[in-house]
Design a protein around this motif. Structure first.
Motif, short mmCIF file in Angstrom:
data_model
loop_
_atom_site.label_atom_id
_atom_site.label_comp_id
_atom_site.label_asym_id
_atom_site.label_seq_id
_atom_site.Cartn_x
_atom_site.Cartn_y
_atom_site.Cartn_z
N UNK A 178 0.83 -1.21 0.00
CA UNK A 178 0.00 0.00 0.00
C UNK A 178 0.87 1.26 0.00
N UNK A 179 1.90 1.28 0.82
CA UNK A 179 2.77 2.46 0.88
C UNK A 179 3.51 2.67 -0.44
N UNK A 180 4.01 1.59 -1.02
CA UNK A 180 4.71 1.70 -2.30
C UNK A 180 3.76 2.18 -3.39
N UNK A 181 2.55 1.62 -3.44
CA UNK A 181 1.57 2.03 -4.46
C UNK A 181 1.21 3.50 -4.28
N UNK A 182 1.01 3.93 -3.05
CA UNK A 182 0.69 5.34 -2.78
C UNK A 182 1.81 6.26 -3.22
N UNK A 233 1.88 6.49 -7.02
CA UNK A 233 0.84 7.38 -7.53
C UNK A 233 1.25 8.84 -7.36
N UNK A 234 1.87 9.17 -6.24
CA UNK A 234 2.33 10.54 -6.02
C UNK A 234 3.40 10.92 -7.04
N UNK A 235 4.35 10.03 -7.26
CA UNK A 235 5.41 10.28 -8.24
C UNK A 235 4.81 10.48 -9.63
#
Length: 87
Positions: A68-72, A75-77
């Protein structure tokens, strides 16, 4: 069934007006709606099958919280890159 409905609505809302839908419209204008629909369904099914299989395998070796943290972060990047015209 709740999971299927939640996934359906999340994907449906996320895909509205995106480049895939615009490409499907362009293909429909050229090949007709039936051919465009079948092609889009097959293409999306293949991409989502890959995502589902990889996600299932990742879930076996990486904690869900980390995914979840990596996916978030990803998405921000992507959002930042899109804002500055790099994507």
């Amino acid at each position: 069934m709740d999971g299927i409905l939640a996934i359906f609505f999340a994907i449906f809302l996320a895909e509205l007006g995106d480049k895939t839908q615009l490409a499907t419209m362009a293909f429909a204008a050229k090949y007709g709606w039936k051919v465009a629909f079948v092609g889009a369904i097959l293409g999306l099914a293949a991409v989502n099958l890959i995502g589902a299989v990889l996600g299932d395998k990742l879930g076996d070796v990486i904690p869900l919280e980390m995914v979840h943290k990596f996916a978030g972060a990803l998405f921000i990047v992507f959002g930042i890159l899109m804002i500055f015209g790099k994507l």
